[in-house]
Design a protein around this motif. Structure first.
Motif: not given
Length: 122
Positions: A81-82, A85-86, A89, A95, A114-116, A118-119
């Motif tokens: 997941l990390k 996300l990278q 970005q 996305e 989505d990225a949000e 994930l964060r």
């Protein structure tokens, strides 16, 4: 078949995703290997436990391995997941193309579209 395996099989069957990348049992009991599920029947082979260490995010940039159309699901560990996300970005993967999914310790499937999301999960 676990509840999360069934959820993924249903996603493949109804076309929510065209492909799911995850882990299956490896050549020895101590190992797993990447699995590309193109149909619902293959979803029962998916596993998620402490042996799942390959970084599946490496496949997200390989256009030759991915279907031309449709969303791609990834049953991911926190490290995957990390990495995903990278990649988002850095604009290396779009996305909306991927549906990342995490399996919690109690076997609950969490969709991270989505990225949000994930964060917040990480």
């Amino acid at each position: 078949m676990n509840n999360w395996n069934k959820q993924i099989a249903d996603m493949l069957a109804d076309g929510t995703v065209a492909l799911v990348i995850g882990y299956e049992e490896g050549s020895t009991p101590q190992k797993t290997r990447p699995l590309f599920c193109h149909d619902a029947a293959a979803a029962e082979r998916l596993v998620m436990d402490g042996r799942c260490t390959h970084n599946l995010a490496v496949y997200l940039t390989k256009k030759e391995l991915l279907p031309a159309e449709g969303r791609i699901g990834v049953v991911a560990t926190v490290n995957v997941l990390k990495s995903a996300l990278q990649l988002m970005q850095e604009n290396q993967i779009p996305e909306g193309r991927f549906l990342l999914m995490a399996v919690g310790p109690e076997g609950k499937l969490t969709e991270l579209p989505d990225a949000e999301s994930l964060r917040q999960y990480i």
